[in-house]
Design a protein around this motif. Structure first.
Motif, PDB file in Angstrom:
ATOM      1  N   UNK A 343       0.860  -1.183   0.000  1.00 25.90           N
ATOM      2  CA  UNK A 343       0.000   0.000   0.000  1.00 25.90           C
ATOM      3  C   UNK A 343       0.898   1.235   0.000  1.00 25.90           C
ATOM      4  N   UNK A 344       0.683   2.135  -0.969  1.00 20.50           N
ATOM      5  CA  UNK A 344       1.549   3.293  -1.137  1.00 20.50           C
ATOM      6  C   UNK A 344       1.452   4.322  -0.015  1.00 20.50           C
ATOM      7  N   UNK A 345       2.460   5.182   0.109  1.00 22.97           N
ATOM      8  CA  UNK A 345       3.523   5.338  -0.884  1.00 22.97           C
ATOM      9  C   UNK A 345       4.628   4.289  -0.744  1.00 22.97           C
ATOM     10  N   UNK A 346       4.996   3.664  -1.846  1.00 16.66           N
ATOM     11  CA  UNK A 346       6.119   2.731  -1.886  1.00 16.66           C
ATOM     12  C   UNK A 346       7.084   3.203  -2.968  1.00 16.66           C
ATOM     13  N   UNK A 355       4.295   3.033  -6.182  1.00 14.98           N
ATOM     14  CA  UNK A 355       2.887   2.838  -5.818  1.00 14.98           C
ATOM     15  C   UNK A 355       2.466   4.087  -5.046  1.00 14.98           C
ATOM     16  N   UNK A 356       1.504   4.819  -5.580  1.00 15.45           N
ATOM     17  CA  UNK A 356       1.117   6.122  -5.029  1.00 15.45           C
ATOM     18  C   UNK A 356       0.512   6.004  -3.633  1.00 15.45           C
ATOM     19  N   UNK A 357       0.556   7.105  -2.922  1.00 14.67           N
ATOM     20  CA  UNK A 357       0.033   7.178  -1.563  1.00 14.67           C
ATOM     21  C   UNK A 357      -1.425   6.716  -1.510  1.00 14.67           C
ATOM     22  N   UNK A 358      -1.691   5.753  -0.622  1.00 15.80           N
ATOM     23  CA  UNK A 358      -3.046   5.257  -0.422  1.00 15.80           C
ATOM     24  C   UNK A 358      -3.514   4.216  -1.417  1.00 15.80           C
TER      25      UNK A 358
END
Length: 381
Positions: A343-346, A355-358
């Motif tokens: 689950x972002x942010x990664x 991988x974007x935030x949320x």
């Protein structure tokens, strides 16, 4: 008078004969009344015998390896216990030409379903599948499929994430070692999930990767673990089939994370937990589909912790209760179907957001993962 008596005698004889004929004529009417029941019983359709399924398994390493092939064979044994299934397996089959020969031999022998359980069996399975269109094939961990070939795997990265949490909480040097097999998405995805889980417990942790490019070579894998221990890693994880890295960690007085099955018996003082497989539900469901005619080719199937196919082994006594509680809370979410691992942010190693935030990683992103997350030390090659 004699004439009259003679006439009466003839009449009596005629009457007796007539009564006899009438009696004989009535007998068939009684039989006709019984015939419909007999005819109805004879017309009842005969019940078909239940289909017996013949299942074959091809393994890349020995079934006694305590690892990957051992876990698959435990699943085969669960299927073999069914009274309408017969199974057979070939172990220690190298990827490439040898596997193609073994798979083809099974197809020639009339196996209903053939499970090819290593990534490198993918192209041979597809090739033999084309030659035997009436046979059914299941290839483990690959991505290719066809009309009579389905690929399958499990979300073992979920178990990796949890074992990473344990390792991250237990390290004293902030250095975790990972003895890795081949640089393919399956392995890279597991390393990344392990690192993400570890950094949730300890943001300063790093995961150092050494590639062996083997599935089963105990001596080489033990040497790789030793090199990581020499570099200051105090917890060793692995993606190979033998318990050799576990043994290296115990000999050095450090901790270890097993893979495929519960490896605690090989390193009881070092073993924190293992990411484990439970192939029984997969193989049981598949042979049932073959039997009832509902099996389909040309599919990609990915079982999860929610399905009971992947899990972690019991955590060792050296793991503190608060760590166990934190890990089990995350496990409960995964069992409910909430995939919390990516689950972002990664970010990747360069700091770029992957991988974007949320947002959660999609299956496509996970299948094609050929990059390392932030905190992993090593190269994808």
């Amino acid at each position: 008078m004699k004439k009259l008596l003679k006439l009466f005698g003839v009449s009596a004889m005629c009457m007796a004969l007539l009564l006899s004929l009438v009696a004989c004529g009535e007998a068939p009417q009684e039989k006709k009344a019984e015939e419909p029941a007999k005819t109805e019983e004879a017309a009842a359709p005969a019940q078909e015998e239940p289909k017996t399924v013949k299942a074959g398994f091809v393994y890349v390493s020995p079934v006694g390896d305590a690892g990957y092939s051992y876990a698959h064979d435990q699943g085969r044994q669960a299927v073999d216990a069914l009274d309408w299934v017969t199974t057979s397996f070939v172990e220690s089959v190298p990827e490439g030409a040898d596997s193609e020969r073994v798979i083809r031999n099974m197809a020639r022998k009339g196996f209903d379903i053939i499970f090819t359980t290593s990534f490198g069996y993918m192209d041979p399975t597809i090739k033999v599948g084309k030659e035997f269109p009436d046979a059914k094939f299941m290839h483990c961990s690959g991505f290719k499929k066809s009309a009579n070939v389905t690929n399958y795997f499990g979300r073992v990265y979920q178990a990796r994430f949890l074992t990473g949490m344990v390792a991250g909480a237990m390290t004293k040097t902030d250095k975790l070692g990972y003895v890795a097999a081949f640089p393919i998405p399956e392995v890279i995805r597991g390393i990344n999930a392990f690192a993400v889980g570890a950094r949730q417990m300890n943001p300063d942790v790093e995961v150092r990767v050494v590639w062996t490019k083997t599935w089963y070579d105990p001596a080489l894998e033990k040497d790789a673990a030793k090199s990581l221990l020499d570099a200051g890693c105090d917890v060793i994880a692995q993606h190979q089939d033998s318990p050799a890295p576990q043994e290296a960690a115990e000999e050095a007085g450090m901790y270890s994370i097993g893979y495929n099955s519960d490896m605690s018996s090989f390193a009881p003082k070092a073993h924190l937990t293992s990411a484990i497989w439970n192939w029984g539900p997969v193989y049981t469901k598949t042979v049932e589909q073959v039997r009832d005619g509902s099996w389909k080719g040309d599919e990609s199937i990915w079982w999860s912790m929610e399905d009971g196919v992947v899990d972690i082994a019991p955590m060792g006594p050296m793991v503190p209760e608060d760590v166990k509680s934190a890990v089990m809370a995350k496990r409960a979410e995964l069992v409910k179907g909430n995939d919390i691992c990516f689950v972002g942010p990664i970010k990747d190693q360069s700091g770029t957001i992957k991988i974007a935030d949320g947002e959660k990683a999609t299956d496509a992103q996970l299948h094609d993962m050929m990059w390392f997350v932030e905190g992993v030390v090593g190269t994808v090659k």
